[in-house]
Design an enzyme around this catalytic site. Sequence first.
Site: not given
Length: 353
Positions: A268, A316, A328
Amino acid sequence: MAAHRKPRQRSAGGNTARTAWTIALAGAATATGFNGTGHAEPQLTPAQVKAKVDKLYQEAEAATEKYNGAKEQADAGRQRIRNLQDQAARKTEKLNAARMALGSMAAAQYRDGGLDPALQLALSEDPDRYLDGAEFAERAGNRQASSVASVRKQLREIEQLRGAAHVELTSLKSRQAELKRHKKTITGKLDSARTLLTRLTRLTAEEQARLDDRATRSSTGGRDALASPGSAAAQAPNARAAAAVSYAYAKLGSPYVWGATGPNAFDCSGLTQAAYREAGVSLPRTTYAQIDAGRRVSRSELRPGDLVFFYSGISHVGLYIGNGQMIHAPNPSAPVRVAPLDEMPFAGATRVA
């Protein structure tokens, strides 16, 4: 008198008992299949399995960000060690030259130091010249003392550099051990998630598809459901944010690989770092650092190119593209894709460009 023994029974009942025992063993084995304990768990629903798998992926990603941070620090430590070694090598070379000069001076003194200075003056054919020479020798002695002091200073500096390198090396070994711990955690979490999904044989194909909707959504399908990259980039606050958005669009469908920063695979924070690197902006490696790399913005202020963060541990990150959506790198079950912000608990946002 013969002993009376009960005849051995080979009735169906005995076979039934043995069959029941076998089934019980099989049941126990099945009950321990997920977690190795001796008690049976209730049958999991698809929603419960999804929750377990998502939790494992979240924990693996948190460990991944810690791994990324430790790796960044280890790489910086290696560079510092190289710099210290280079400095020590240069100073050692300079020290060796100074030692050679002192050695030459000492040899000259040894050759000329056999006579007492007063006797040398008495025997000299030219006292004035001798006195001039004596004054020069005194000045030379002062220079020698200065040279000795310089050598001693260089020795101390070299020892300090070696000490600093030793400290850095000790720290590097600690970081390397930390990397191994985080890697073990990551692989363990991911293996558990795969095992859970593999052993969930009672899910129908429809339920399995719903559970793995992120994996089954192809990059082409994601693009078809989106506005054009140009329209999202046009809404970005500046050219650098627009370039980052365009880069993220171009990477739709790329696989998730923990620790990867592109160009063909990402985790990520690796995706957001690569997107802004393409735009000429240097971002830190981890989510924990990226959230502090720019100006915080509220959810209502979001513009394309802003970094959006999730979970209370800031584990994240995605790149906002407008309309409540982001691009993402989710987890190993899915490639780089478009997803709504509401897919995960929102934790904050940062505008870095």
